[in-house]
Design a protein around this motif. Sequence first.
Motif, PDB file in Angstrom:
ATOM      1  N   SER A  71       0.771  -1.303   0.077  1.00  0.00           N
ATOM      2  CA  SER A  71       0.189  -0.048  -0.072  1.00  0.00           C
ATOM      3  C   SER A  71       0.987   1.244  -0.070  1.00  0.00           C
ATOM      4  O   SER A  71       1.964   1.224   0.736  1.00  0.00           O
ATOM      5  N   ALA A  72       0.496   2.078  -0.754  1.00  0.00           N
ATOM      6  CA  ALA A  72       1.377   3.585  -0.868  1.00  0.00           C
ATOM      7  C   ALA A  72       0.183   4.660  -0.823  1.00  0.00           C
ATOM      8  O   ALA A  72      -0.758   4.642  -1.422  1.00  0.00           O
ATOM      9  N   ARG A  73       0.783   5.568   0.146  1.00  0.00           N
ATOM     10  CA  ARG A  73      -0.415   6.864   0.274  1.00  0.00           C
ATOM     11  C   ARG A  73       0.573   7.881   0.275  1.00  0.00           C
ATOM     12  O   ARG A  73       1.710   8.094   0.429  1.00  0.00           O
ATOM     13  N   CYS A  74      -0.194   8.842  -0.366  1.00  0.00           N
ATOM     14  CA  CYS A  74       0.583  10.238  -0.472  1.00  0.00           C
ATOM     15  C   CYS A  74      -0.089  11.517   0.043  1.00  0.00           C
ATOM     16  O   CYS A  74      -1.503  11.375  -0.461  1.00  0.00           O
ATOM     17  N   MET A  75       0.049  12.300   0.867  1.00  0.00           N
ATOM     18  CA  MET A  75      -0.301  13.503   1.177  1.00  0.00           C
ATOM     19  C   MET A  75      -1.792  13.383   2.251  1.00  0.00           C
ATOM     20  O   MET A  75      -2.430  14.075   2.171  1.00  0.00           O
ATOM     21  N   GLY A  76      -1.835  11.896   2.690  1.00  0.00           N
ATOM     22  CA  GLY A  76      -2.905  11.439   3.239  1.00  0.00           C
ATOM     23  C   GLY A  76      -4.288  11.490   2.263  1.00  0.00           C
ATOM     24  O   GLY A  76      -5.389  11.174   3.136  1.00  0.00           O
ATOM     25  N   ILE A  77      -4.208  11.716   1.098  1.00  0.00           N
ATOM     26  CA  ILE A  77      -5.344  11.886   0.213  1.00  0.00           C
ATOM     27  C   ILE A  77      -5.335  10.590  -0.760  1.00  0.00           C
ATOM     28  O   ILE A  77      -6.320  10.037  -1.034  1.00  0.00           O
ATOM     29  N   PHE A  78      -4.198  10.598  -1.394  1.00  0.00           N
ATOM     30  CA  PHE A  78      -4.039   9.389  -2.456  1.00  0.00           C
ATOM     31  C   PHE A  78      -3.527   8.312  -2.218  1.00  0.00           C
ATOM     32  O   PHE A  78      -2.680   8.231  -1.232  1.00  0.00           O
ATOM     33  N   HIS A  79      -4.052   7.162  -2.518  1.00  0.00           N
ATOM     34  CA  HIS A  79      -3.393   5.775  -2.161  1.00  0.00           C
ATOM     35  C   HIS A  79      -3.601   4.929  -3.360  1.00  0.00           C
ATOM     36  O   HIS A  79      -4.255   5.056  -4.556  1.00  0.00           O
ATOM     37  N   VAL A  80      -2.637   4.038  -3.502  1.00  0.00           N
ATOM     38  CA  VAL A  80      -2.765   2.950  -4.361  1.00  0.00           C
ATOM     39  C   VAL A  80      -2.282   1.471  -3.773  1.00  0.00           C
ATOM     40  O   VAL A  80      -1.191   1.565  -2.858  1.00  0.00           O
ATOM     41  N   ASP A  81      -3.157   0.669  -3.845  1.00  0.00           N
ATOM     42  CA  ASP A  81      -2.935  -0.741  -3.493  1.00  0.00           C
ATOM     43  C   ASP A  81      -2.632  -1.895  -4.411  1.00  0.00           C
ATOM     44  O   ASP A  81      -3.298  -1.853  -5.464  1.00  0.00           O
ATOM     45  N   PHE A  82      -1.811  -2.873  -3.862  1.00  0.00           N
ATOM     46  CA  PHE A  82      -1.286  -3.662  -4.859  1.00  0.00           C
ATOM     47  C   PHE A  82      -1.577  -4.989  -4.027  1.00  0.00           C
ATOM     48  O   PHE A  82      -0.901  -5.170  -2.947  1.00  0.00           O
ATOM     49  N   ALA A  83      -2.049  -6.148  -4.664  1.00  0.00           N
ATOM     50  CA  ALA A  83      -1.952  -7.384  -4.236  1.00  0.00           C
ATOM     51  C   ALA A  83      -0.726  -7.851  -4.571  1.00  0.00           C
ATOM     52  O   ALA A  83      -0.258  -7.594  -5.626  1.00  0.00           O
ATOM     53  N   TRP A  84      -0.240  -8.797  -3.577  1.00  0.00           N
ATOM     54  CA  TRP A  84       1.093  -9.407  -3.869  1.00  0.00           C
ATOM     55  C   TRP A  84       1.198 -10.103  -5.138  1.00  0.00           C
ATOM     56  O   TRP A  84       2.230 -10.105  -6.199  1.00  0.00           O
ATOM     57  N   SER A  85       0.087 -10.768  -5.696  1.00  0.00           N
ATOM     58  CA  SER A  85      -0.013 -11.500  -6.805  1.00  0.00           C
ATOM     59  C   SER A  85      -0.032 -10.689  -8.036  1.00  0.00           C
ATOM     60  O   SER A  85       0.316 -11.096  -9.085  1.00  0.00           O
ATOM     61  N   GLU A  86      -0.402  -9.254  -7.995  1.00  0.00           N
ATOM     62  CA  GLU A  86      -0.330  -8.483  -9.094  1.00  0.00           C
ATOM     63  C   GLU A  86       0.888  -7.871  -9.453  1.00  0.00           C
ATOM     64  O   GLU A  86       1.219  -7.567 -10.659  1.00  0.00           O
ATOM     65  N   ILE A  87       1.882  -7.857  -8.630  1.00  0.00           N
ATOM     66  CA  ILE A  87       3.320  -7.254  -8.610  1.00  0.00           C
ATOM     67  C   ILE A  87       3.889  -7.948  -9.786  1.00  0.00           C
ATOM     68  O   ILE A  87       4.255  -9.119  -9.385  1.00  0.00           O
ATOM     69  N   LEU A  88       4.318  -7.237 -10.920  1.00  0.00           N
ATOM     70  CA  LEU A  88       5.259  -7.947 -11.832  1.00  0.00           C
ATOM     71  C   LEU A  88       6.766  -7.812 -11.429  1.00  0.00           C
ATOM     72  O   LEU A  88       7.443  -8.551 -11.613  1.00  0.00           O
ATOM     73  N   SER A  89       7.033  -6.562 -11.006  1.00  0.00           N
ATOM     74  CA  SER A  89       8.562  -6.172 -10.869  1.00  0.00           C
ATOM     75  C   SER A  89       8.533  -4.826 -10.256  1.00  0.00           C
ATOM     76  O   SER A  89       7.672  -3.983 -10.134  1.00  0.00           O
ATOM     77  N   VAL A  90       9.815  -4.632  -9.268  1.00  0.00           N
ATOM     78  CA  VAL A  90       9.925  -3.706  -8.562  1.00  0.00           C
ATOM     79  C   VAL A  90      11.381  -3.156  -8.782  1.00  0.00           C
ATOM     80  O   VAL A  90      12.316  -4.013  -8.925  1.00  0.00           O
ATOM     81  N   GLU A  91      11.692  -1.961  -9.271  1.00  0.00           N
ATOM     82  CA  GLU A  91      12.839  -1.473  -9.600  1.00  0.00           C
ATOM     83  C   GLU A  91      13.170  -0.189  -9.174  1.00  0.00           C
ATOM     84  O   GLU A  91      12.230   0.690  -8.782  1.00  0.00           O
ATOM     85  N   GLU A  92      14.435   0.354  -8.866  1.00  0.00           N
ATOM     86  CA  GLU A  92      14.695   1.676  -8.436  1.00  0.00           C
ATOM     87  C   GLU A  92      14.213   2.616  -9.759  1.00  0.00           C
ATOM     88  O   GLU A  92      14.346   2.300 -10.916  1.00  0.00           O
ATOM     89  N   GLY A  93      13.560   3.657  -9.325  1.00  0.00           N
ATOM     90  CA  GLY A  93      13.111   4.669 -10.399  1.00  0.00           C
ATOM     91  C   GLY A  93      13.843   5.901 -10.722  1.00  0.00           C
ATOM     92  O   GLY A  93      14.828   6.080  -9.888  1.00  0.00           O
ATOM     93  N   PRO A  94      13.477   6.912 -11.481  1.00  0.00           N
ATOM     94  CA  PRO A  94      14.114   7.882 -11.679  1.00  0.00           C
ATOM     95  C   PRO A  94      13.974   8.933 -10.523  1.00  0.00           C
ATOM     96  O   PRO A  94      13.038   8.741  -9.762  1.00  0.00           O
ATOM     97  N   VAL A  95      14.968   9.979 -10.393  1.00  0.00           N
ATOM     98  CA  VAL A  95      14.673  11.104  -9.631  1.00  0.00           C
ATOM     99  C   VAL A  95      13.635  11.982 -10.161  1.00  0.00           C
ATOM    100  O   VAL A  95      13.879  12.403 -11.338  1.00  0.00           O
ATOM    101  N   THR A  96      12.729  12.482  -9.235  1.00  0.00           N
ATOM    102  CA  THR A  96      11.790  13.456  -9.700  1.00  0.00           C
ATOM    103  C   THR A  96      11.785  14.898  -9.057  1.00  0.00           C
ATOM    104  O   THR A  96      12.816  14.896  -7.987  1.00  0.00           O
ATOM    105  N   GLY A  97      11.160  15.693  -9.412  1.00  0.00           N
ATOM    106  CA  GLY A  97      11.351  17.126  -8.932  1.00  0.00           C
ATOM    107  C   GLY A  97      10.140  18.086  -9.484  1.00  0.00           C
ATOM    108  O   GLY A  97       8.934  17.486  -9.465  1.00  0.00           O
TER     109      GLY A  97
END
Length: 154
Positions: A70-96
């Motif tokens: 589960s990922a939450r942002c600013m107490g408003i936005f959220h995204v939930d992933f079931a473990w079976s749905e996740i295909l990959s996890v990698e380091e991402g780019p730096v944002t600004g």
Amino acid sequence: MTHSPGHLISSVRLSRRVSIPLFLLLGLSATGLLFTPLWVGLGMLALLLVVGVALSLSRVTITAGDQGLSARCMGIFHVDFAWSEILSVEEGPVTGVLEGAGYRLLPGGRVGLLIGGPTVEVKDARKTYLLSVEDPQTVAEEIRRHLATANSTP
């Protein structure tokens, strides 16, 4: 998927790459208040203060539960992933500043829960998500560890 409390993997506040330019813009906006009627200026100043406080309290948190990530942002936005749905996890780019803060629709069909700085990239069958973190390598390894554990249990 229902959100259940889990193990905190990452909690990161608004990055300086985003906060400094935003606060400079807020400050420059406040100088324009000198040329407005007093009641308009006070109202706008109050609005700028609310925006500034909201930005300063912004954070992205990532937790791992029994059912998924589960990922939450600013107490408003959220995204939930079931473990079976996740295909990959990698380091991402730096944002600004260009990518912004909050729930962001990004080029290439990606979605971001961002506050600036380093990210991890989580892919599922539907989309690719960028999630702001402090240490992308450590967070990606931690998510992969939870993913492996969840996928190994029957």
